[in-house]
Design an enzyme around this catalytic site. Structure first.
Site, PDB file in Angstrom:
ATOM      1  N   THR A  12     150.166  27.622  54.879  1.00 14.74           N
ATOM      2  CA  THR A  12     149.203  28.262  53.983  1.00 14.74           C
ATOM      3  C   THR A  12     148.585  29.474  54.688  1.00 14.74           C
ATOM      4  OG1 THR A  12     147.315  26.892  54.688  1.00 14.74           O
ATOM      5  CG2 THR A  12     148.704  26.047  52.887  1.00 14.74           C
ATOM      6  N   GLY A  13     148.170  30.444  53.884  1.00 12.58           N
ATOM      7  CA  GLY A  13     147.605  31.654  54.467  1.00 12.58           C
ATOM      8  C   GLY A  13     148.614  32.388  55.325  1.00 12.58           C
ATOM      9  N   GLY A  17     148.923  38.105  59.882  1.00 13.88           N
ATOM     10  CA  GLY A  17     148.319  37.494  61.053  1.00 13.88           C
ATOM     11  C   GLY A  17     149.063  36.299  61.592  1.00 13.88           C
ATOM     12  N   SER A 137     139.184  27.005  65.750  1.00 14.72           N
ATOM     13  CA  SER A 137     138.637  28.242  66.313  1.00 14.72           C
ATOM     14  C   SER A 137     137.812  27.904  67.541  1.00 14.72           C
ATOM     15  CB  SER A 137     137.751  28.961  65.288  1.00 14.72           C
ATOM     16  OG  SER A 137     137.053  30.045  65.892  1.00 14.72           O
ATOM     17  N   TYR A 150     130.548  29.734  60.000  1.00  7.15           N
ATOM     18  CA  TYR A 150     131.986  29.682  60.261  1.00  7.15           C
ATOM     19  C   TYR A 150     132.291  28.688  61.385  1.00  7.15           C
ATOM     20  CZ  TYR A 150     136.649  31.252  61.710  1.00  7.15           C
ATOM     21  OH  TYR A 150     137.978  31.303  62.051  1.00  7.15           O
TER      22      TYR A 150
END
Length: 249
Positions: A12-13, A17, A137, A150
């Site tokens: 996904t996505g 990038g 992240s 985030y």
């Protein structure tokens, strides 16, 4: 033969990038990939780059009917799913005093809700022994200024990775998180107001990395490949940091 020869992966996505770099690496290693993204022109361009082993399904992971359409495509492939890379997500800078309800809702919907239901709806299609990779992240464990919401959403994904690794152990499905540091992607540029500000942001991010530079999407993709392949057959519930030492030193 590549390390993913004959396997089926969903990413996904995947229109730019890290997602696109991973799709390129998976195809090079012999996999067939089904990619998602919200923008049709970007999806078409990605498929053109990836070649005949790539299929695109336009959709938004926060919309459950779009996820149903994605996994209907998986079902139509006629074979179990070997790898799920739940990579879609995003965020923006917002200091505490500037946070509003819409910012919280958007960030957690994209990063947490979207990932939860992507993984849930994949379950009937995953073979026993499959690999799930979640994009985390470094901000999930650091107090990065103006990135609190985030970072909190990524910390939630870290917790879910552990929980799902435990819940899915009876099927020998491995669940791990890939944890990129500052990586030079279009998403980074989108955090800045114009090219000059983007250059300044990238310089500031690179300065905080012990290796002295930002990462490249293909470097993170190499880590995702490791977690997707049999080379990580005894790895689950873990974080793989591809961060230039940002969270280690």
């Amino acid at each position: 033969m590549g390390s993913l020869e004959g396997r089926l992966a969903v990413i996904t996505g995947a229109t730019s990038g890290i997602g696109l770099a991973t799709a390129q690496r998976f195809v090079a290693e012999g996999a067939s990939v089904i990619i998602t993204g919200r923008r049709r022109p970007a999806l078409d361009a990605a498929v053109e780059q990836l070649g005949p082993r790539a299929t695109a399904v336009q959709g938004d992971v926060t919309v459950l009917s779009d996820l149903d359409a994605l996994f209907a495509q998986v079902a139509g492939a006629g074979r179990p799913l070997d790898v799920l890379f739940a990579n879609a997500g995003g965020g923006e800078f917002r200091r505490l005093e500037d946070i509003d309800e819409a910012h919280v809702d958007d960030t957690f919907t994209r990063n947490v809700k979207g990932t939860i239901f992507t993984v849930q709806k994949a379950l009937p299609h995953l073979r026993d022994g499959a690999s799930i990779i979640i994009t985390g992240s470094t901000t999930g464990t650091r107090g990065v200024e103006a990135f609190g919401v985030y970072g909190a959403s990524k910390a939630a994904l870290r917790s879910l990775t552990r929980t799902w690794a435990n819940e899915l152990r009876t099927r020998a499905i491995r669940v791990n998180a890939i944890v990129p540091g500052p990586t030079d992607t279009p998403g980074i540029e989108g955090l800045a107001d114009g090219p000059k500000a983007a250059a300044g942001l990238k310089a500031a991010l690179a300065a905080g990395v012990p290796l002295g530079r930002m990462g490249r999407p293909e470097e993170v993709a190499a880590g995702v490949l490791f977690l997707a392949s049999d080379e990580s057959s005894f790895v689950t519930g873990s974080d793989l940091h591809v961060d230039g030492g940002a969270n280690q030193v």
